[in-house]
Design a protein around this motif. Sequence first.
Motif, PDB file in Angstrom:
ATOM      1  N   ILE A   1      -7.394  -0.208  -3.253  1.00  0.00           N
ATOM      2  CA  ILE A   1      -6.652  -0.127  -1.983  1.00  0.00           C
ATOM      3  C   ILE A   1      -7.590  -0.447  -0.821  1.00  0.00           C
ATOM      4  O   ILE A   1      -7.218  -1.172   0.101  1.00  0.00           O
ATOM      5  CB  ILE A   1      -6.007   1.267  -1.822  1.00  0.00           C
ATOM      6  CG1 ILE A   1      -4.839   1.411  -2.789  1.00  0.00           C
ATOM      7  CG2 ILE A   1      -5.539   1.480  -0.388  1.00  0.00           C
ATOM      8  CD1 ILE A   1      -4.244   2.802  -2.843  1.00  0.00           C
ATOM      9  N   ASP A   2      -8.821   0.059  -0.876  1.00  0.00           N
ATOM     10  CA  ASP A   2      -9.790  -0.247   0.174  1.00  0.00           C
ATOM     11  C   ASP A   2     -10.081  -1.748   0.233  1.00  0.00           C
ATOM     12  O   ASP A   2     -10.161  -2.336   1.308  1.00  0.00           O
ATOM     13  CB  ASP A   2     -11.093   0.532  -0.029  1.00  0.00           C
ATOM     14  CG  ASP A   2     -10.933   2.019   0.228  1.00  0.00           C
ATOM     15  OD1 ASP A   2      -9.949   2.396   0.907  1.00  0.00           O
ATOM     16  OD2 ASP A   2     -11.782   2.798  -0.247  1.00  0.00           O
TER      17      ASP A   2
ATOM     18  N   SER B   1       1.272   9.331  -5.768  1.00  0.00           N
ATOM     19  CA  SER B   1       1.584  10.729  -5.473  1.00  0.00           C
ATOM     20  C   SER B   1       2.522  11.303  -6.534  1.00  0.00           C
ATOM     21  O   SER B   1       2.355  12.446  -6.974  1.00  0.00           O
ATOM     22  CB  SER B   1       2.181  10.871  -4.076  1.00  0.00           C
ATOM     23  OG  SER B   1       3.452  10.260  -4.013  1.00  0.00           O
TER      24      SER B   1
ATOM     25  N   GLU C   1      -8.166   3.891  -5.490  1.00  0.00           N
ATOM     26  CA  GLU C   1      -8.590   4.017  -4.095  1.00  0.00           C
ATOM     27  C   GLU C   1      -9.508   2.866  -3.707  1.00  0.00           C
ATOM     28  O   GLU C   1      -9.391   2.307  -2.608  1.00  0.00           O
ATOM     29  CB  GLU C   1      -9.291   5.349  -3.872  1.00  0.00           C
ATOM     30  CG  GLU C   1      -8.355   6.544  -3.840  1.00  0.00           C
ATOM     31  CD  GLU C   1      -9.100   7.852  -3.700  1.00  0.00           C
ATOM     32  OE1 GLU C   1     -10.269   7.845  -3.253  1.00  0.00           O
ATOM     33  OE2 GLU C   1      -8.515   8.898  -4.026  1.00  0.00           O
ATOM     34  N   ASN C   2     -10.420   2.504  -4.613  1.00  0.00           N
ATOM     35  CA  ASN C   2     -11.319   1.372  -4.345  1.00  0.00           C
ATOM     36  C   ASN C   2     -10.525   0.067  -4.197  1.00  0.00           C
ATOM     37  O   ASN C   2     -10.814  -0.742  -3.319  1.00  0.00           O
ATOM     38  CB  ASN C   2     -12.362   1.225  -5.449  1.00  0.00           C
ATOM     39  CG  ASN C   2     -13.380   2.343  -5.427  1.00  0.00           C
ATOM     40  OD1 ASN C   2     -13.602   2.966  -4.393  1.00  0.00           O
ATOM     41  ND2 ASN C   2     -13.994   2.612  -6.566  1.00  0.00           N
TER      42      ASN C   2
ATOM     43  N   GLN D   1       0.828  -1.205   0.000  1.00  0.00           N
ATOM     44  CA  GLN D   1       0.000   0.000   0.000  1.00  0.00           C
ATOM     45  C   GLN D   1       0.866   1.261   0.000  1.00  0.00           C
ATOM     46  O   GLN D   1       0.572   2.225  -0.715  1.00  0.00           O
ATOM     47  CB  GLN D   1      -0.924   0.008   1.214  1.00  0.00           C
ATOM     48  CG  GLN D   1      -2.054  -0.977   1.118  1.00  0.00           C
ATOM     49  CD  GLN D   1      -2.868  -1.018   2.384  1.00  0.00           C
ATOM     50  OE1 GLN D   1      -2.330  -0.855   3.473  1.00  0.00           O
ATOM     51  NE2 GLN D   1      -4.162  -1.253   2.244  1.00  0.00           N
TER      52      GLN D   1
ATOM     53  N   GLU E   1       0.841   4.160  -2.831  1.00  0.00           N
ATOM     54  CA  GLU E   1       0.604   5.560  -2.504  1.00  0.00           C
ATOM     55  C   GLU E   1       1.748   6.445  -3.001  1.00  0.00           C
ATOM     56  O   GLU E   1       1.510   7.545  -3.516  1.00  0.00           O
ATOM     57  CB  GLU E   1       0.421   5.722  -1.000  1.00  0.00           C
ATOM     58  CG  GLU E   1      -0.883   5.146  -0.496  1.00  0.00           C
ATOM     59  CD  GLU E   1      -1.013   5.184   1.022  1.00  0.00           C
ATOM     60  OE1 GLU E   1      -1.985   4.634   1.520  1.00  0.00           O
ATOM     61  OE2 GLU E   1      -0.139   5.766   1.681  1.00  0.00           O
TER      62      GLU E   1
ATOM     63  N   SER F   1      -7.889   7.448 -10.311  1.00  0.00           N
ATOM     64  CA  SER F   1      -7.625   7.631  -8.887  1.00  0.00           C
ATOM     65  C   SER F   1      -8.714   6.957  -8.044  1.00  0.00           C
ATOM     66  O   SER F   1      -8.417   6.287  -7.052  1.00  0.00           O
ATOM     67  CB  SER F   1      -7.548   9.105  -8.518  1.00  0.00           C
ATOM     68  OG  SER F   1      -6.440   9.708  -9.134  1.00  0.00           O
ATOM     69  N   LEU F   2      -9.970   7.135  -8.453  1.00  0.00           N
ATOM     70  CA  LEU F   2     -11.064   6.497  -7.722  1.00  0.00           C
ATOM     71  C   LEU F   2     -10.957   4.975  -7.785  1.00  0.00           C
ATOM     72  O   LEU F   2     -11.172   4.283  -6.779  1.00  0.00           O
ATOM     73  CB  LEU F   2     -12.415   6.944  -8.286  1.00  0.00           C
ATOM     74  CG  LEU F   2     -12.847   8.366  -7.947  1.00  0.00           C
ATOM     75  CD1 LEU F   2     -14.126   8.717  -8.690  1.00  0.00           C
ATOM     76  CD2 LEU F   2     -13.038   8.521  -6.456  1.00  0.00           C
TER      77      LEU F   2
END
Length: 112
Positions: free
Chosen positions: A54-55, A18, A51-52, A10, A14, A47-48
Amino acid sequence: ELWISLEEHQDALELIMSKYRKQMLQLLQGRKGEDAEPVLKVHQANSLEIENQIDRICEMGEVMRKAIQVEDDQFFKVQEKLAQLELENKELRELLSISKESFEVEREDLPD
């Protein structure tokens, strides 16, 4: 070990994201607002999605951690029960040997 590996993964994601965002912002600032709009929308969608993902990875890590904890708890319960049964078995064997000795002494004391 799995949890640590997951956290490292993770962190790497990230860091990559970035740097990607920074480069995209630099690229977008160099262009006109009209040219940047489609790229920005694609970037936001990506990005969304990331993020999903990663969640979901975090959720899977949490499930793995809980599964390991449950398995460890069950292992310790089995070990504890085994120790109790071994102790009980030892005590019962001692009682049995005492009973046998007592019975043999009584038989010897009885006249024929």
